[in-house]
Structures are given as structure tokens and as C-alpha cells.
Design a protein around this motif. Structure first.
Motif, PDB file in Angstrom:
ATOM      1  N   ASP A   8       2.019 -11.177  10.689  1.00 34.74           N
ATOM      2  CA  ASP A   8       1.879 -10.375   9.677  1.00 34.74           C
ATOM      3  C   ASP A   8       1.343  -9.169   9.830  1.00 34.74           C
ATOM      4  OD1 ASP A   8       2.942 -12.550   8.274  1.00 34.74           O
ATOM      5  OD2 ASP A   8       1.079 -13.007   7.304  1.00 34.74           O
ATOM      6  N   LYS A   9       1.022  -8.907  11.007  1.00 31.65           N
ATOM      7  CA  LYS A   9       0.153  -7.434  11.399  1.00 31.65           C
ATOM      8  C   LYS A   9       1.252  -6.728  12.550  1.00 31.65           C
ATOM      9  CE  LYS A   9      -4.363  -9.397  10.564  1.00 31.65           C
ATOM     10  NZ  LYS A   9      -5.579  -9.890  11.076  1.00 31.65           N
ATOM     11  N   ILE A  59       5.397  -4.157   7.654  1.00 25.69           N
ATOM     12  CA  ILE A  59       6.304  -4.340   6.512  1.00 25.69           C
ATOM     13  C   ILE A  59       7.665  -3.696   7.021  1.00 25.69           C
ATOM     14  CG2 ILE A  59       4.302  -3.552   4.833  1.00 25.69           C
ATOM     15  CD1 ILE A  59       4.984  -0.483   5.268  1.00 25.69           C
ATOM     16  N   LYS A  60       8.552  -3.954   6.026  1.00 23.92           N
ATOM     17  CA  LYS A  60       9.769  -3.454   6.114  1.00 23.92           C
ATOM     18  C   LYS A  60      10.018  -2.244   5.349  1.00 23.92           C
ATOM     19  CE  LYS A  60      14.996  -4.619   5.553  1.00 23.92           C
ATOM     20  NZ  LYS A  60      15.717  -5.404   4.882  1.00 23.92           N
ATOM     21  N   ILE A  61      10.211  -1.139   5.965  1.00 23.13           N
ATOM     22  CA  ILE A  61      10.079   0.518   5.244  1.00 23.13           C
ATOM     23  C   ILE A  61      11.369   0.588   4.529  1.00 23.13           C
ATOM     24  CG2 ILE A  61      10.320   2.836   6.010  1.00 23.13           C
ATOM     25  CD1 ILE A  61       7.488   2.029   6.260  1.00 23.13           C
ATOM     26  N   ILE A  62      11.224   0.999   3.301  1.00 23.58           N
ATOM     27  CA  ILE A  62      12.054   1.605   2.564  1.00 23.58           C
ATOM     28  C   ILE A  62      12.797   2.913   3.140  1.00 23.58           C
ATOM     29  CG2 ILE A  62      12.826   2.133   0.244  1.00 23.58           C
ATOM     30  CD1 ILE A  62      10.402   0.029  -0.677  1.00 23.58           C
ATOM     31  N   TYR A  87       8.114  -3.185   2.018  1.00 21.48           N
ATOM     32  CA  TYR A  87       7.826  -4.548   1.621  1.00 21.48           C
ATOM     33  C   TYR A  87       7.064  -5.395   2.609  1.00 21.48           C
ATOM     34  CZ  TYR A  87      11.372  -3.624  -2.124  1.00 21.48           C
ATOM     35  OH  TYR A  87      12.117  -3.081  -3.033  1.00 21.48           O
ATOM     36  N   ASP A  88       6.218  -6.084   1.953  1.00 18.37           N
ATOM     37  CA  ASP A  88       5.444  -7.188   3.288  1.00 18.37           C
ATOM     38  C   ASP A  88       6.362  -8.542   2.889  1.00 18.37           C
ATOM     39  OD1 ASP A  88       4.728  -8.342   0.658  1.00 18.37           O
ATOM     40  OD2 ASP A  88       2.302  -7.797   1.092  1.00 18.37           O
ATOM     41  N   PHE A  89       5.561  -9.494   3.761  1.00 12.41           N
ATOM     42  CA  PHE A  89       6.336 -10.831   3.748  1.00 12.41           C
ATOM     43  C   PHE A  89       6.383 -11.345   2.541  1.00 12.41           C
ATOM     44  CE2 PHE A  89       5.239 -10.718   8.355  1.00 12.41           C
ATOM     45  CZ  PHE A  89       6.502 -10.801   8.854  1.00 12.41           C
ATOM     46  N   GLN A  90       5.532 -11.038   1.380  1.00 11.74           N
ATOM     47  CA  GLN A  90       5.567 -11.551   0.051  1.00 11.74           C
ATOM     48  C   GLN A  90       6.238 -10.508  -1.034  1.00 11.74           C
ATOM     49  OE1 GLN A  90       2.343 -11.562   1.582  1.00 11.74           O
ATOM     50  NE2 GLN A  90       2.802 -13.307   2.224  1.00 11.74           N
ATOM     51  N   ASN A  91       7.182  -9.665  -0.241  1.00 16.85           N
ATOM     52  CA  ASN A  91       7.774  -8.863  -1.013  1.00 16.85           C
ATOM     53  C   ASN A  91       7.172  -7.730  -2.008  1.00 16.85           C
ATOM     54  OD1 ASN A  91      10.762  -8.721  -0.474  1.00 16.85           O
ATOM     55  ND2 ASN A  91      10.983  -9.030  -2.561  1.00 16.85           N
ATOM     56  N   ASN A  92       5.799  -7.594  -1.805  1.00 18.78           N
ATOM     57  CA  ASN A  92       4.984  -6.683  -2.532  1.00 18.78           C
ATOM     58  C   ASN A  92       5.381  -5.188  -1.705  1.00 18.78           C
ATOM     59  OD1 ASN A  92       3.520  -8.542  -3.865  1.00 18.78           O
ATOM     60  ND2 ASN A  92       2.420  -9.101  -2.023  1.00 18.78           N
ATOM     61  N   ILE A  93       5.281  -4.163  -2.591  1.00 20.88           N
ATOM     62  CA  ILE A  93       5.618  -2.963  -1.962  1.00 20.88           C
ATOM     63  C   ILE A  93       3.992  -2.352  -1.808  1.00 20.88           C
ATOM     64  CG2 ILE A  93       6.065  -0.374  -2.672  1.00 20.88           C
ATOM     65  CD1 ILE A  93       8.403  -1.780  -4.552  1.00 20.88           C
ATOM     66  N   LEU A  94       3.973  -1.762  -0.485  1.00 18.16           N
ATOM     67  CA  LEU A  94       2.813  -1.301   0.126  1.00 18.16           C
ATOM     68  C   LEU A  94       3.173   0.083   0.548  1.00 18.16           C
ATOM     69  CD1 LEU A  94       1.586  -4.166   2.550  1.00 18.16           C
ATOM     70  CD2 LEU A  94       0.954  -3.954  -0.112  1.00 18.16           C
ATOM     71  N   LEU A  95       1.993   0.921   0.382  1.00 14.30           N
ATOM     72  CA  LEU A  95       2.170   2.435   1.035  1.00 14.30           C
ATOM     73  C   LEU A  95       2.091   1.962   2.644  1.00 14.30           C
ATOM     74  CD1 LEU A  95       2.043   5.621   0.728  1.00 14.30           C
ATOM     75  CD2 LEU A  95      -0.548   5.312   0.677  1.00 14.30           C
ATOM     76  N   GLY A  96       2.930   2.943   3.205  1.00 15.88           N
ATOM     77  CA  GLY A  96       2.922   2.855   4.684  1.00 15.88           C
ATOM     78  C   GLY A  96       2.747   4.069   5.542  1.00 15.88           C
ATOM     79  N   ASP A  97       3.305   3.929   6.653  1.00 20.38           N
ATOM     80  CA  ASP A  97       3.152   5.388   7.336  1.00 20.38           C
ATOM     81  C   ASP A  97       1.809   5.863   7.506  1.00 20.38           C
ATOM     82  OD1 ASP A  97       4.929   7.297   8.977  1.00 20.38           O
ATOM     83  OD2 ASP A  97       4.574   8.707   7.299  1.00 20.38           O
ATOM     84  N   GLU A  98       1.569   7.218   7.187  1.00 25.29           N
ATOM     85  CA  GLU A  98       0.176   7.645   7.598  1.00 25.29           C
ATOM     86  C   GLU A  98       0.270   8.835   6.366  1.00 25.29           C
ATOM     87  OE1 GLU A  98       0.123  10.951  10.569  1.00 25.29           O
ATOM     88  OE2 GLU A  98       1.932  10.056  11.087  1.00 25.29           O
ATOM     89  N   ILE A  99      -1.065   9.045   6.206  1.00 26.17           N
ATOM     90  CA  ILE A  99      -1.542  10.106   5.377  1.00 26.17           C
ATOM     91  C   ILE A  99      -2.531  11.089   6.209  1.00 26.17           C
ATOM     92  CG2 ILE A  99      -2.638  11.160   3.119  1.00 26.17           C
ATOM     93  CD1 ILE A  99      -0.529   8.794   2.476  1.00 26.17           C
ATOM     94  N   SER A 100      -1.810  12.244   6.571  1.00 25.86           N
ATOM     95  CA  SER A 100      -2.448  13.089   7.669  1.00 25.86           C
ATOM     96  C   SER A 100      -2.000  14.578   7.617  1.00 25.86           C
ATOM     97  CB  SER A 100      -2.290  12.679   9.089  1.00 25.86           C
ATOM     98  OG  SER A 100      -1.030  13.091   9.425  1.00 25.86           O
TER      99      SER A 100
END
Length: 242
Positions: free
Chosen positions: A23-24, A85-88, A183-196
Motif C-alpha cells: 500500500d506504500k 496511488i494511481k495518478i489521475i 486514487y488509493d486502494f480504497q478508491n479515495n482521492i488523495l493529493l499526490g506529487d509534491e508541494i514545493s
């Protein structure tokens, strides 16, 4: 014990490795800098470390403000552990102030503070040069449901409010920024990548004159020099504030 395994993906600024936990993932930040869809490239020693540390702190702030992100913890100064996550394939750009491509494509003058934030969405595809895309085209290509797109837009607006306030506290103007979600394994939408400073335009509010002082990747894009010094300054201000 080493929890980093095979390379899953290598992008312009990061490498993503598998983790003992399926999962990681392990995300390693590179010292490479690219601009104009990688037509311009260079390497800056310490850039990866600074982007990793800055991103970690900002993800922590967003998590405390109920924004779902992929960030879990820092592994070391160059590496973070994140949820897989699977990136959109969409890049969400929010603009508070007109600058860059918006001014080239419209009659709006550079530096104009927008009456309300503008959200531009780009199709993430290097071969197509990441074109600006409409909601109807997103539906036509079946990239993401309209419900999930609205959720992402709502999250982006909330993230902007949190970051604008945070950066103002450390004397930085958040001009615009780019986000990616997945999307994570539970199909939740998460912020990914980086903030920089690689994907945020940040102007120094400590300046006495009207001259814009960029503390972001525009220092590389526009051959201004002092990229590491600018990123270090942001990291220092964050650490002094938190």
C-alpha cells in the motif's frame, strides 16, 4: 531494514520505488531541474533535499487541515514514504495572480490579482505537451467522473485557502500552483506529487520595491540564478514558523 525495492517510475524530479508494504511507495527526490517540458535541464546539488523537506512540512499542514494526501512520513532528507496511488492524468493549476501562460494566452496583464481564483486543468501527457483541457473533453475521454472532478476542484480551492494564508504568514505571495491527485486502494482521492517551489510560484513579500522577486523555479526558467538560495530561504522560513 531496507524498505526500498524496485523502481516503479522515474519522472523529471522524482523516483518512485516499491515498499515492503504494497500500500506504500518510497519517493526519492532528485537534484534535477527541468523546464518547458524538459527542453531545459540542469542539476542543482541539494535541490531534491529542499523540495522533499518543504513538501513534507506542507503535506503535514494540509493533513492537519483535513486535506487527504498521500504523504505518510519522511524517511530521510531526500526521501519520503507515501501511500501508493494511481495518478489521475490531470494537472490542476490554480491561479491567484495573472502570470506566465495566462498572460500569453489572454489580454490580462501580468501581475493582475484575480477577483477570484482561476482553475485551469491540463491533460498530463508529455507527447501532447500537456494541453489545456475542458470538462467536456475530460468526459469525452472518460478520464474521471464529473463527480470526482468536482471533488478535486473543491479540494483545490480549500488547499489554496490554507496555503495562501500559510505562505502569507512567512511573507510569501502564492501566485499560482499545480496539483496532482490519485486514487488509493480504497478508491479515495488523495493529493499526490509534491508541494514545493518546483510547482508553486512564490513571490517575496519582504521586498520594499515593486520589483518581483521569485523564490521558485522561475529562477531557473528565466535564468535569474540563485535557485538553491531561494529554495533554502523558503525552507528556512517554514522551519522558523512551525
Amino acid at each position: 531494514m531496507n524498505d526500498k525495492h524496485e523502481l516503479i517510475y522515474e519522472g523529471k524530479a522524482k523516483k518512485v520505488f516499491s515498499h515492503n508494504d504494497a500500500d506504500k511507495v518510497v519517493i526519492e527526490f532528485k537534484d534535477d531541474a527541468t523546464a518547458f517540458n524538459a527542453l531545459k535541464k540542469a542539476k542543482f546539488e541539494g535541490k531534491g533535499k529542499l523540495n522533499c523537506l518543504i513538501s513534507a512540512r506542507i503535506f503535514e499542514i494540509l493533513t492537519k487541515n483535513s486535506i487527504p494526501t498521500h504523504f505518510l512520513e519522511l524517511k530521510n532528507e531526500y526521501t519520503m514514504i507515501a501511500k501508493k496511488i494511481k495518478i489521475i492524468p490531470l494537472e490542476i493549476v490554480l491561479r491567484n495572480t495573472a502570470y506566465g501562460s495566462l498572460c500569453k494566452q489572454t489580454s490580462i496583464k501580468s501581475g493582475t490579482v484575480l477577483a477570484k481564483p482561476l482553475i485551469d486543468i491540463y491533460f498530463k501527457d508529455d507527447e501532447l505537451n500537456d494541453p489545456l483541457i475542458t470538462k467536456d473533453r475530460i468526459a469525452l475521454m472518460n478520464i474521471i467522473s464529473s463527480k470526482d472532478l468536482e471533488l478535486i476542484i473543491d479540494l483545490t480551492i480549500k488547499i489554496n485557502e490554507i496555503l495562501k494564508k500559510f505562505f502569507k504568514n512567512i511573507k510569501l505571495q502564492l501566485v499560482d500552483f499545480k496539483l496532482e491527485f490519485g486514487y488509493d486502494f480504497q478508491n479515495n482521492i488523495l493529493l499526490g506529487d509534491e508541494i514545493s517551489p518546483d510547482n508553486c510560484r512564490l513571490w517575496d513579500l519582504n521586498q520594499k520595491s515593486d520589483t518581483i522577486v521569485s523564490l521558485d523555479k522561475d529562477r531557473f526558467r528565466n535564468d535569474l540564478g540563485g535557485l538553491i538560495e531561494a529554495y533554502s530561504e523558503i525552507n528556512q522560513r517554514i522551519n522558523n514558523f512551525i
